[in-house]
Enzyme design. Structure first.
Site, short mmCIF file in Angstrom:
data_model
loop_
_atom_site.label_atom_id
_atom_site.label_comp_id
_atom_site.label_asym_id
_atom_site.label_seq_id
_atom_site.Cartn_x
_atom_site.Cartn_y
_atom_site.Cartn_z
N HIS A 13 0.86 -1.20 0.00
CA HIS A 13 0.00 0.00 0.00
C HIS A 13 0.89 1.24 0.00
CE1 HIS A 13 -3.87 2.12 1.26
NE2 HIS A 13 -2.95 3.07 1.12
N HIS A 15 1.63 5.37 -1.74
CA HIS A 15 1.27 6.55 -2.56
C HIS A 15 2.54 7.11 -3.19
CE1 HIS A 15 -2.84 6.71 -0.94
NE2 HIS A 15 -2.28 6.22 0.14
N LYS A 100 -9.58 -0.19 -5.83
CA LYS A 100 -9.54 0.49 -4.53
C LYS A 100 -10.85 1.23 -4.26
CE LYS A 100 -7.82 2.21 -0.79
NZ LYS A 100 -6.68 2.99 -0.38
N HIS A 137 -10.58 1.35 1.79
CA HIS A 137 -10.31 2.38 2.81
C HIS A 137 -11.52 2.32 3.73
CE1 HIS A 137 -8.63 6.29 4.36
NE2 HIS A 137 -9.82 6.22 4.93
N HIS A 175 -4.74 -0.55 5.81
CA HIS A 175 -4.23 0.24 6.95
C HIS A 175 -5.18 0.22 8.16
CE1 HIS A 175 -6.83 3.13 4.98
NE2 HIS A 175 -5.97 3.45 4.07
N ASP A 252 1.42 2.66 3.55
CA ASP A 252 0.59 3.84 3.36
C ASP A 252 1.44 5.11 3.42
OD1 ASP A 252 -1.72 5.20 2.73
OD2 ASP A 252 -2.47 5.30 4.78
O1 DOR Z 1 -3.28 9.71 5.49
C1 DOR Z 1 -3.60 9.36 4.37
N1 DOR Z 1 -3.01 9.90 3.28
N2 DOR Z 1 -4.57 8.46 4.21
C2 DOR Z 1 -5.04 8.14 3.01
O2 DOR Z 1 -5.93 7.33 2.95
C3 DOR Z 1 -4.56 8.83 1.80
C4 DOR Z 1 -3.22 9.35 1.98
C5 DOR Z 1 -2.78 10.31 0.89
O3 DOR Z 1 -2.98 10.01 -0.30
O4 DOR Z 1 -2.19 11.35 1.21
ZN ZN Z 2 -3.32 5.09 1.51
#
Ligand code: DOR
Ligand code: ZN
Length: 349
Positions: A13, A15, A100, A137, A175, A252
């Protein structure tokens, strides 16, 4: 024992954002991980298989440019009220590993997310048929529910009814942050055709909600789902270190520019990719379970997704390191969690 060699892990997971920041960001993850499952919450979101394939290629190119030609990004599709079952067929044909679910308004770039999950039933039914995982989520978004209760309410109001409507659906509860989520995943029958597993972040294993308020407000500890009470952290720690194949690593790691975190309305997300395996090592070591790290970090996720386990290895060492104050992210600065603090473990390569 000061050194530990383990199979190179995967981040289930992550980003990575897009554009000029991509080479900077991907290098942190590719240094430690073999593969990462990349989240589709870009602006605009990755809602078609074609967009996902193009995004995957940009990540591969950026990783190559950063010196990591073997790094493999695995892709997901962002579910909307309008995603058609035919897109699920295309996703499977093109090697995407999941879809997702962001409830609309739950987190960063979730505005295009699902407003009414029942509208997606035909698409989800197709996923169940083809064995494509739904990555969830898990938070409700109605204002009547306290921000600390959103995950627990989601289990009863959304997740359990969804799994009853689609008993063969493969679900990853992403998460997780609460004892209720741990219990739900643990108790789900392993004989169910539709398996359920969960990812756990390093920051939810290491911190409870006091961290957000320690001596003042600390925006770099703000993420969604938000850190919870100590009792929940303890439940997550037992789940992660207990050897169950239902729990695996998903950082995450969610980079935001420094000025957007340290802001009157700061963004949600902790950047942990640069010290990911060291943070997990610290959490596992804190309960004397460092030997369980390899399964959690390198085997359980691959097995759940039906992908081969990695062949390479990495070594970590119980040796203090100081986390940098910031990294560059394109033209911006990026502050890692634990900036300028000491960590107990180091990554040797
Ligand atoms: O804290 C987070 N940041 N939770 C998420 O679900 C998305 C993520 C983000 O893309 O910045
Ligand atoms: Zn995330």
């Amino acid at each position: 024992m000061n050194k530990l060699t383990l199979t190179r892990p995967d981040d289930w997971h992550l980003h990575l954002r897009d554009g000029e920041v991509l080479p900077d960001l991907v290098s942190h993850t590719a240094r430690q991980f073999s593969r990462a499952l990349v989240m589709p919450n870009l602006k605009p979101p990755v809602t078609t298989v074609q967009q996902a394939k193009q995004y995957q290629q940009r990540i591969i190119d950026a990783a190559k440019k950063a010196g990591y030609p073997n790094f493999l990004p695995l892709m997901t599709l962002y579910l909307t009220d309008k995603t058609l079952p035919s897109e699920v067929d295309l996703a499977v044909e093109n090697g995407l590993v999941g879809v997702k679910l962001y409830p609309a308004g739950a987190t960063t770039n979730s505005d295009a997310g699902v407003t009414n999950l029942q509208q997606c039933d035909a698409t989800i039914a197709r996923m169940a048929e083809l064995g494509l995982a739904l990555l969830v989520h898990g938070e409700v978004t109605h204002q009547g529910v306290d921000v600390f209760d959103r995950e627990a309410v989601f289990i009863d109001e959304v997740l359990d009814p969804l799994r009853k409507r689609h008993p063969r659906l493969k679900v990853v509860f992403e998460h997780i942050t609460t004892k209720q989520a741990v219990d739900y995943v643990e108790q789900a029958s392993t004989t169910d055709q539709g398996q359920i597993a969960a990812t756990i972040t390093a920051h939810h294993l290491l911190y409870n909600r006091n961290a957000i308020f320690q001596g003042g407000i600390r925006p770099h500890y703000y993420c969604l789902p938000i850190l919870k009470r100590e009792v929940h952290r303890q439940a997550l720690l037992s789940a992660a270190t207990g050897g169950s194949k239902k729990f695996f690593l998903g950082t995450d790691s969610a980079p935001h520019a420094k000025h957007l975190k340290e802001h009157p309305c700061g963004c949600a997300g902790c950047f942990t990719a640069a010290q990911a395996i060291e943070l997990y090592a610290q959490a596992f070591d804190s309960v004397g379970k460092i030997q369980q790290l390899e399964g959690f970090a390198a085997f359980h996720g691959a097995d759940f997704y039906g992908l081969p386990r990695n062949q390479e290895q990495i070594t970590i060492e119980k040796k203090t390191q100081k986390v940098p104050a910031s990294y560059t992210m394109g033209k911006e600065l990026l502050v890692p969690l634990n900036a300028e603090e000491s960590l107990e473990w180091s990554f040797l390569g």
